[in-house]
Enzyme design. Structure first.
Site, PDB file in Angstrom:
ATOM      1  N   THR A  13       0.856  -1.198   0.000  1.00  6.93           N
ATOM      2  CA  THR A  13       0.000   0.000   0.000  1.00  6.93           C
ATOM      3  C   THR A  13       0.887   1.242   0.000  1.00  6.93           C
ATOM      4  OG1 THR A  13      -0.144   0.314   2.397  1.00  6.93           O
ATOM      5  CG2 THR A  13      -1.711  -1.255   1.397  1.00  6.93           C
ATOM      6  N   GLY A  14       0.306   2.355  -0.410  1.00  4.44           N
ATOM      7  CA  GLY A  14       1.100   3.587  -0.516  1.00  4.44           C
ATOM      8  C   GLY A  14       2.142   3.477  -1.617  1.00  4.44           C
ATOM      9  N   ILE A  19       8.513   5.597  -0.118  1.00  9.39           N
ATOM     10  CA  ILE A  19       8.999   4.291   0.351  1.00  9.39           C
ATOM     11  C   ILE A  19       8.222   3.148  -0.308  1.00  9.39           C
ATOM     12  CG2 ILE A  19       9.200   2.800   2.396  1.00  9.39           C
ATOM     13  CD1 ILE A  19       9.672   5.454   4.036  1.00  9.39           C
ATOM     14  N   ASP A  38      -2.693   1.992  -4.077  1.00 12.08           N
ATOM     15  CA  ASP A  38      -2.638   3.371  -3.564  1.00 12.08           C
ATOM     16  C   ASP A  38      -3.994   4.020  -3.838  1.00 12.08           C
ATOM     17  OD1 ASP A  38       0.068   5.343  -2.983  1.00 12.08           O
ATOM     18  OD2 ASP A  38      -1.822   6.359  -3.430  1.00 12.08           O
ATOM     19  N   TYR A 158       0.340  11.955  14.638  1.00 15.86           N
ATOM     20  CA  TYR A 158       1.181  11.012  13.883  1.00 15.86           C
ATOM     21  C   TYR A 158       1.912  10.051  14.830  1.00 15.86           C
ATOM     22  CZ  TYR A 158       4.699   9.566  10.402  1.00 15.86           C
ATOM     23  OH  TYR A 158       5.507   8.849   9.557  1.00 15.86           O
TER      24      TYR A 158
HETATM   25  P1  NAP Z   1       4.572   9.478   0.748  1.00 16.42           P
HETATM   26  O1  NAP Z   1       5.655   9.708  -0.230  1.00 16.42           O
HETATM   27  O2  NAP Z   1       3.653  10.589   1.102  1.00 16.42           O
HETATM   28  O3  NAP Z   1       3.722   8.192   0.272  1.00 16.42           O
HETATM   29  C1  NAP Z   1       2.577   7.766   0.937  1.00 16.42           C
HETATM   30  C2  NAP Z   1       1.606   7.211  -0.091  1.00 16.42           C
HETATM   31  O4  NAP Z   1       0.452   6.727   0.619  1.00 16.42           O
HETATM   32  C3  NAP Z   1       1.106   8.267  -1.078  1.00 16.42           C
HETATM   33  O5  NAP Z   1       1.098   7.758  -2.386  1.00 16.42           O
HETATM   34  C4  NAP Z   1      -0.305   8.538  -0.571  1.00 16.42           C
HETATM   35  O6  NAP Z   1      -1.188   9.020  -1.574  1.00 16.42           O
HETATM   36  C5  NAP Z   1      -0.704   7.154  -0.104  1.00 16.42           C
HETATM   37  N1  NAP Z   1      -1.889   7.203   0.745  1.00 16.42           N
HETATM   38  C6  NAP Z   1      -2.250   8.160   1.647  1.00 16.42           C
HETATM   39  N2  NAP Z   1      -3.447   7.881   2.186  1.00 16.42           N
HETATM   40  C7  NAP Z   1      -3.870   6.704   1.625  1.00 16.42           C
HETATM   41  C8  NAP Z   1      -5.031   5.910   1.768  1.00 16.42           C
HETATM   42  N3  NAP Z   1      -6.030   6.256   2.600  1.00 16.42           N
HETATM   43  N4  NAP Z   1      -5.124   4.775   1.041  1.00 16.42           N
HETATM   44  C9  NAP Z   1      -4.146   4.416   0.187  1.00 16.42           C
HETATM   45  N5  NAP Z   1      -3.022   5.133  -0.007  1.00 16.42           N
HETATM   46  C10 NAP Z   1      -2.879   6.277   0.707  1.00 16.42           C
HETATM   47  O7  NAP Z   1       5.181   8.991   2.148  1.00 16.42           O
HETATM   48  P2  NAP Z   1       6.494   8.111   2.486  1.00 16.42           P
HETATM   49  O8  NAP Z   1       7.496   9.024   3.046  1.00 16.42           O
HETATM   50  O9  NAP Z   1       6.812   7.204   1.367  1.00 16.42           O
HETATM   51  O10 NAP Z   1       5.910   7.271   3.707  1.00 16.42           O
HETATM   52  C11 NAP Z   1       5.548   5.906   3.602  1.00 16.42           C
HETATM   53  C12 NAP Z   1       5.306   5.383   5.007  1.00 16.42           C
HETATM   54  O11 NAP Z   1       6.506   5.527   5.767  1.00 16.42           O
HETATM   55  C13 NAP Z   1       4.225   6.156   5.770  1.00 16.42           C
HETATM   56  O12 NAP Z   1       3.504   5.267   6.569  1.00 16.42           O
HETATM   57  C14 NAP Z   1       5.035   7.099   6.627  1.00 16.42           C
HETATM   58  O13 NAP Z   1       4.335   7.497   7.772  1.00 16.42           O
HETATM   59  C15 NAP Z   1       6.236   6.223   6.949  1.00 16.42           C
HETATM   60  N6  NAP Z   1       7.423   6.954   7.373  1.00 16.42           N
HETATM   61  C16 NAP Z   1       8.011   7.854   6.550  1.00 16.42           C
HETATM   62  C17 NAP Z   1       9.152   8.526   6.987  1.00 16.42           C
HETATM   63  C18 NAP Z   1       9.878   9.527   6.132  1.00 16.42           C
HETATM   64  O14 NAP Z   1      10.818  10.153   6.650  1.00 16.42           O
HETATM   65  N7  NAP Z   1       9.530   9.717   4.875  1.00 16.42           N
HETATM   66  C19 NAP Z   1       9.664   8.280   8.247  1.00 16.42           C
HETATM   67  C20 NAP Z   1       9.017   7.357   9.057  1.00 16.42           C
HETATM   68  C21 NAP Z   1       7.904   6.682   8.606  1.00 16.42           C
HETATM   69  P3  NAP Z   1      -1.387  10.623  -1.692  1.00 16.42           P
HETATM   70  O15 NAP Z   1      -0.073  11.145  -2.200  1.00 16.42           O
HETATM   71  O16 NAP Z   1      -2.519  10.758  -2.641  1.00 16.42           O
HETATM   72  O17 NAP Z   1      -1.690  11.119  -0.298  1.00 16.42           O
END
Ligand code: NAP
Length: 249
Positions: A13-14, A19, A38, A158
């Site tokens: 997912t996502g 990531i 997604d 968060y």
């Molecule tokens: P990202 O680039 O914002 O990617 C998240 C993806 O999830 C986006 O494509 C988003 O779509 C999608 N999404 C959001 N709500 C959703 C829903 N209800 N159903 C299905 N898809 C949905 O974030 P990322 O940095 O890759 O983060 C991925 C995971 O790692 C998250 O759980 C985040 O909390 C965790 N994380 C990230 C970091 C960091 O530093 N980046 C650190 C710790 C943990 P939209 O773009 O349309 O919203």
């Protein structure tokens, strides 16, 4: 050398960004067929177009909505004649604000996607695996955050959602172990993705001072650990949380 997850079916997912997208790339490189899910069908189709191998699909899903998750799993089982046995919960949102200013909707949205979304995906995926008798050697990887253990200014919603993911992962591992399904969580630190691109420079500098390796992480550095956890190389790792932070203190 044999590929880590050859011929496994994986759902991420996502998968349209950051990531999740990178996890799809590494899973495909290591031989899995990938269901890239997604809420944004356009970005997830872009992800699928870049993957090695052929049997990958893009799937529209809203992880916080039971109907959407159930329908998506039904479609997948119909198409592949089996449920995925590698599940990666990477969908997530952050809605930063000081606790005294945080709106109900920003609190609820974050809990709904990050925590309830992880619950719904696990529940519906595991039920499908039990029904299809494919639980053995299955692996679920939930993405929490180092913020879930340390907290962070402006992230009470968060941090609570991510602490919940750690606790829920432990409980799930106690329930699913009897079926041969492992459940683990990874705790990334500061990773360069669209989610962190909007963090103000002052906050980035503050984080940087706390990272012994003196750099932010790349999505691939999270994805490689996740794919190891998905594979049988990690066959005795269960119910644990792995920090991937460059040593952030
Ligand atoms: P990202 O680039 O914002 O990617 C998240 C993806 O999830 C986006 O494509 C988003 O779509 C999608 N999404 C959001 N709500 C959703 C829903 N209800 N159903 C299905 N898809 C949905 O974030 P990322 O940095 O890759 O983060 C991925 C995971 O790692 C998250 O759980 C985040 O909390 C965790 N994380 C990230 C970091 C960091 O530093 N980046 C650190 C710790 C943990 P939209 O773009 O349309 O919203």
């Amino acid at each position: 050398m044999s590929r880590l997850v050859a011929e496994k079916l994986a759902l991420v997912t996502g998968a349209g960004s950051g990531i999740g997208r990178e996890v799809c790339r590494v899973l495909a490189r290591e031989g899995a067929n990938v269901i890239a899910a997604d809420q944004n069908i356009k970005t997830v189709q872009e992800t699928v177009a870049t993957l090695e191998g052929a049997e990958h699909i893009a799937l529209n899903i809203n992880v916080g909505d039971r109907n959407s998750v159930e329908t998506a799993f039904k479609d997948v089982v119909k198409q592949f004649s089996k449920p995925p046995t590698i599940i990666v919960n990477s969908a997530g949102v952050a809605r930063a604000n000081f606790l005294t200013k945080l709106s109900d909707s920003d609190f609820d949205d974050v809990i709904n996607v990050n925590l309830k979304g992880t619950f719904l995906i696990m529940q519906i995926a595991v039920k499908a695996m039990i029904e299809a008798n494919t639980t053995k050697d299955s692996s679920i990887i939930n993405i929490s955050s180092i913020i879930g253990t340390r907290g962070n200014i402006g992230q009470s919603n968060y941090s609570a959602s991510k602490a919940g993911v750690i606790a829920m992962t432990k409980s799930a591992s106690l329930e699913f172990g009897q079926f041969g399904i492992r459940v683990n969580t990874v705790l990334p630190g500061f990773i360069e993705t669209p989610m962190t691109a909007i963090v103000p420079d002052k906050v980035k500098e503050m984080f940087m001072k706390r990272i012994p390796l003196q750099r932010f992480g790349k999505p691939q550095e999270i994805a490689e650990v996740i794919v190891f956890l998905a594979s049988n190389r990690s066959s005795y790792i269960n119910g644990t949380s792995i920090e991937i932070t460059g040593g952030l203190n």
